[in-house]
Design an enzyme around this catalytic site. Structure first.
Site, PDB file in Angstrom:
ATOM      1  CB  SER A  31      17.738  12.080  -0.791  1.00 12.93           C
ATOM      2  OG  SER A  31      17.253  12.402  -2.074  1.00 12.93           O
ATOM      3  CG  ASN A 177      14.265  17.340   0.107  1.00 11.53           C
ATOM      4  OD1 ASN A 177      13.432  17.375  -0.809  1.00 11.53           O
ATOM      5  ND2 ASN A 177      14.950  16.238   0.405  1.00 11.53           N
ATOM      6  CG  LEU A 179      14.371  20.424  -5.051  1.00 13.92           C
ATOM      7  CD1 LEU A 179      15.872  20.607  -5.287  1.00 13.92           C
ATOM      8  CD2 LEU A 179      13.575  20.952  -6.234  1.00 13.92           C
ATOM      9  CG  HIS A 253      16.279  12.234  -6.778  1.00 15.69           C
ATOM     10  ND1 HIS A 253      15.841  12.370  -5.475  1.00 15.69           N
ATOM     11  CD2 HIS A 253      15.978  10.950  -7.140  1.00 15.69           C
ATOM     12  CE1 HIS A 253      15.293  11.238  -5.077  1.00 15.69           C
ATOM     13  NE2 HIS A 253      15.364  10.359  -6.064  1.00 15.69           N
ATOM     14  NE  ARG A 308     -18.698 -17.243   3.801  1.00 14.52           N
ATOM     15  CZ  ARG A 308     -19.579 -16.261   3.830  1.00 14.52           C
ATOM     16  NH1 ARG A 308     -19.201 -15.045   4.142  1.00 14.52           N
ATOM     17  NH2 ARG A 308     -20.846 -16.486   3.538  1.00 14.52           N
ATOM     18  CD  GLU A 356      -8.946  -3.106   0.917  1.00 10.40           C
ATOM     19  OE1 GLU A 356     -10.140  -3.446   1.069  1.00 10.40           O
ATOM     20  OE2 GLU A 356      -8.601  -1.967   0.483  1.00 10.40           O
TER      21      GLU A 356
END
Length: 615
Positions: A31, A177, A179, A253, A308, A356
């Site tokens: 990678s 790439n 893969l 990988h 609040r 979020e």
């Protein structure tokens, strides 16, 4: 460097990626190899960065979103002279700064922890927003992504936000790439498929050959010449490029190359090239670092004020006193009350809309640039961004998150809007602070106190008005508590926080009428908890009754129980919490149905004392 020298540098990055992974016996060299040409051209020709001054206000910022390709990053650091070859070969070893996935806790040149894919670009958006609207020193933000992570929804939250904000200081480089970890990616080498998606969000897309040095250089130049739009460079590459036995092959990988010495020879052998990375332009930090005395709002005892509301007023006051405070919201500012900050300091308010993950990512990116972010949404909706908060903790990011509309006390909106898991979620994070104030003055003081803390700070606020029980001059140290009822004849202790504090006080008064004395502790600091006060209460009363507007798992009750997990005698401990699935009802009906109102506390206290008398 000319084209030939850049190709040699890319080969060195591949060789060093192979060497580091071979020395570790693990890692992701293939990678790293696919993106080596992209990194070489960026490092030598386009990045402006002073490695001796990572805090330089005009440094470009680089984010390795595909964090598993860390061998490539560390090889680039070596080429830039930031790390030595010997350290490179400590990759993934105990005590090494060169971890399997990079973190800013270890390395000053890393902007954010990556490795949970789909997070680098969202954080990069936060950094770019800071650069464009706050720092204004002209730096660019380069984010190297993998094509596999483009399946993550958070990437497209970031793409839309960047396009909406016209972040032309943001350049995403996608190493296509084809893969993934297990087989081909969804779109393989179809660069047009990716381009159409980014362009739909207002990006300028550039498609290129990721192994052609001149074309890469041209793509970077085009990106930097683009104004009014973020740019994505879609580079067609081959995983394991340069080594025939692994190039473009599935199943390689996350594995070191099977014959590293042969691979190094095939890549042309060892090199020790050094790169002079371009210097950032001279720039002064424009951030207003002035800090004045915070003039917090003051509320009269006996009034009824929603916490609040106190949060919104206190945040605006904190923003007046401190020029480094920024506020972000998820399109619910009229409910969370961040709109008070937006009115007072519009230049430092950021609307992230109902996204979020991007909300928290922006916080992390702005904190990486030295800003002090406060972000708010409904407590229930932070669960969507839990992985971003988890990774922020790994980064060591200093961010303040405020969850409103907590618990069944919100009333008729029903369970989808009720934060009933948030205390557990935030308590589980490494180094976090969790606060749950019960009245307006306490809330205001804790909002200000959060600014001086490290790590993840979470404050829980309530929708409905609650009585003001503390005077404005009261102190509320983090890690402390308040004992509101106490006497030598106390037969048990009620431990409450937030909306259950006034219920506990009402219950104590009712019990006192029948000659039953109980102690009441307001445990506003849920993490860290006031262990000394709780232990003393256990010793003097023998029984603890916790009451929380939260599920029983991981909340206030568990916080209290953990105080007695050190081997000493454990007191009788009973927990009142929300144990059923609530529906729609008035707030007082919700508290009663959950058994966490004054009546429920009285009944539980009587039963507990009766059982204690029998035994």
């Amino acid at each position: 460097m000319n084209t030939t020298e850049l190709a040699e540098l890319a080969a060195q990055l591949r060789v060093d990626s192979v060497r580091a992974s071979a020395a570790a016996g693990s890692g992701h060299p293939t990678s790293s190899m696919s993106a080596a040409d992209l990194m070489a051209v960026l490092l030598a020709h386009h990045l402006r960065y002073d490695f001796e001054r990572p805090e330089h206000p005009a440094n470009d910022r680089f984010v390795l979103s595909k964090g598993h390709a860390s061998p490539l990053l560390y090889a680039a650091y070596k080429a830039a002279g930031a790390v030595e070859d010997g350290e490179l070969l400590t990759f993934r070893k105990l005590g090494s700064r060169l971890e399997g996935h990079p973190t800013p806790r270890r390395l000053p040149w890393v902007e954010t922890a990556t490795g949970s894919l789909g997070q680098g670009l969202p954080v990069g958006v936060g950094i770019a927003l800071a650069g464009k609207r706050l720092d204004r020193t002209g730096y660019r933000v380069w984010v190297l992504c993998g094509d596999s992570e483009l399946a993550e929804g958070s990437v497209w939250e970031a793409a839309e936000h960047a396009g909406y904000e016209h972040l032309d200081n943001l350049i995403a480089i996608v190493d296509v790439n084809r893969l993934g970890q297990h087989g081909p990616t969804r779109h393989g080498h179809d660069l047009d498929a990716y381009a159409r998606r980014f362009e739909a969000f207002g990006w300028h897309a550039v498609e290129t050959d990721g192994h052609d040095i001149e074309k890469i250089d041209q793509a970077y130049r085009e990106a930097q010449a683009t104004s009014g739009q973020p740019v994505v460079i879609l580079a067609r590459t081959l995983k394991g490029k340069g080594v025939a036995s692994v190039e473009d092959r599935e199943g390689m990988h996350g594995k070191p190359l099977p014959a590293p010495e042969e691979a190094i020879a095939e890549l042309g052998g060892l090199r020790d090239l050094r790169v002079h990375v371009g210097e950032p332009p001279a720039a002064a930090a424009l951030r207003d670092r002035t800090t004045e005395v915070v003039r917090l709002p003051r509320y009269d005892e006996g009034d009824r004020v929603a916490t609040r509301d106190a949060f919104g007023a206190a945040l605006a006051a904190l923003g007046t006193a401190r020029g480094d405070v920024v506020a972000l919201d998820g399109e619910v500012g009229d409910s969370t009350r961040t709109e008070e900050f937006a009115k007072a300091h519009p230049e430092r308010f950021f609307e992230c809309y109902i996204a979020e993950q991007q909300l928290v990512a922006c916080c992390v990116g702005m904190a990486a640039r030295g800003w002090l972010p406060y972000a708010s949404t409904f407590a229930a909706f932070f669960t969507r961004a839990h992985d971003f908060v988890r990774m922020a903790s790994i980064s060591g990011a200093g961010i303040n998150l405020v969850g409103s509309h907590a618990g069944v006390a919100i009333g008729q909106d029903g369970p989808s809007q009720m934060g009933l898991e948030d205390l557990a979620m935030f308590r589980a994070l490494y180094g976090s602070t969790v606060l749950y104030p019960c009245d307006a003055n306490q809330t205001a003081h804790l909002v200000a106190a959060m600014a001086g803390l490290d790590g993840i700070r979470y404050l829980r606020t309530s929708r409905g008005a609650t009585p003001v029980i503390y005077g404005p001059g009261e102190e509320f140290p983090v890690g402390g508590s308040k004992t509101l009822r106490a006497g030598e004849e106390d037969r048990l202790t009620v431990v409450a926080a937030g909306v259950t504090v006034p219920e506990a006080l009402a219950a104590a008064d009712r019990l006192a009428e029948d000659g039953i004395r109980v102690r009441v502790i307001d445990l506003y600091s849920v993490k860290p908890a006031d262990a000394a006060t709780l232990r003393r209460a256990a010793e003097e009363t023998g029984c603890l009754l916790t009451v929380e507007d939260h599920h029983p798992e991981g909340g206030l009750g568990d916080a209290v129980a953990e105080v007695f997990s050190d081997g000493r005698a454990v007191p009788r401990l009973v927990r009142l919490a929300v144990r059923t699935m609530p529906g729609s009802a008035a707030p007082d009906e919700q508290l009663n149905a959950a058994g966490i109102d004054a009546a429920g506390i009285v009944d539980a206290a009587r039963l507990l004392l009766q059982e204690r008398a029998v035994h």
